[in-house]
Design a protein around this motif. Sequence first.
Motif, mmCIF file in Angstrom:
data_model
loop_
_atom_site.group_PDB
_atom_site.id
_atom_site.type_symbol
_atom_site.label_atom_id
_atom_site.label_comp_id
_atom_site.label_asym_id
_atom_site.label_seq_id
_atom_site.Cartn_x
_atom_site.Cartn_y
_atom_site.Cartn_z
ATOM 1 N N ALA A 153 17.020 5.739 -22.507
ATOM 2 C CA ALA A 153 16.014 5.430 -21.490
ATOM 3 C C ALA A 153 14.712 6.166 -21.766
ATOM 4 C CB ALA A 153 16.550 5.797 -20.106
ATOM 5 N N SER A 197 9.693 3.022 -13.123
ATOM 6 C CA SER A 197 9.998 1.648 -13.508
ATOM 7 C C SER A 197 10.759 1.599 -14.832
ATOM 8 C CB SER A 197 8.708 0.833 -13.612
ATOM 9 O OG SER A 197 8.974 -0.480 -14.056
ATOM 10 N N LYS A 198 10.273 2.350 -15.827
ATOM 11 C CA LYS A 198 10.896 2.309 -17.151
ATOM 12 C C LYS A 198 12.305 2.903 -17.159
ATOM 13 C CE LYS A 198 6.702 2.315 -20.015
ATOM 14 N NZ LYS A 198 5.965 3.008 -21.103
ATOM 15 N N ASP A 200 14.219 2.947 -14.520
ATOM 16 C CA ASP A 200 14.981 2.308 -13.446
ATOM 17 C C ASP A 200 15.513 3.371 -12.489
ATOM 18 O OD1 ASP A 200 16.048 0.197 -12.000
ATOM 19 O OD2 ASP A 200 17.937 0.181 -13.111
ATOM 20 N N GLY A 202 15.190 5.608 -8.873
ATOM 21 C CA GLY A 202 14.784 5.364 -7.498
ATOM 22 C C GLY A 202 13.795 6.370 -6.964
ATOM 23 N N GLN A 206 15.946 11.526 -9.475
ATOM 24 C CA GLN A 206 16.708 10.847 -10.512
ATOM 25 C C GLN A 206 16.039 10.982 -11.878
ATOM 26 O OE1 GLN A 206 17.325 6.896 -8.885
ATOM 27 N NE2 GLN A 206 19.194 7.555 -7.851
#
Length: 217
Positions: A153, A197-198, A200, A202, A206
């Motif tokens: 990620a 956004s990248k 994912d 919240g 996180q």
Amino acid sequence: MAGVTRVLIVDDDALVRSGLTMMLDGAPGIAVVGQAGDRDEVPAALDAHPADVVLMDIRMPRLNGILATHRTRARPNPPEVVVLTTFDTDENVLRALRAGASGFLLKDAPPVEIADAVRRVAAGDPILSPRITRRLMDRAAVEAGSYERARAAFAALSPREHEVALGVGRGLTNAEIAAELFLSVATVKAHITRILSKLDAGNRTQIALMAHDAGFC
């Protein structure tokens, strides 16, 4: 109630709920708008009393507050969630953070600290005490495959986004990240929006957890 942070208190202990209500209702800029004694009561309580912050007991009779946190954060325009814990006995705090909580408070924290935490979370600044958060993360078992997922990620982030994400992982505020990277606070906020956004993710908590899983913090 413009300018007032609305709080919903979720705890199975009526005495704890009453104590927190008395404490927070007397704090400037904070109003307790409702209470719930069980995780199943939370949706109805939020429908009846929209809140900006939910103080969520992590341990309740039928099921702990982890599922309630997940469901609360999945609502449209969700309130921020801060889990309440005794720390020494709760092993599920990290799971609650992964479920979307913005941080945690010790139940025996001083009233001023609890009120300040509510205001900070409502303003988008998660409660990530470097000392306590590090202890929690270090003592929690890492989920299988979390390192690989987090590394993959983070590979999608630009170099600058990576630096900002690491600042979030260290528990820095937007202003502190801006000062460290010689950016404006507005630019930091824009980077964080793209990072969320990248990855994912919240919320900022996180991001911090993923940075930890990836071994960057």
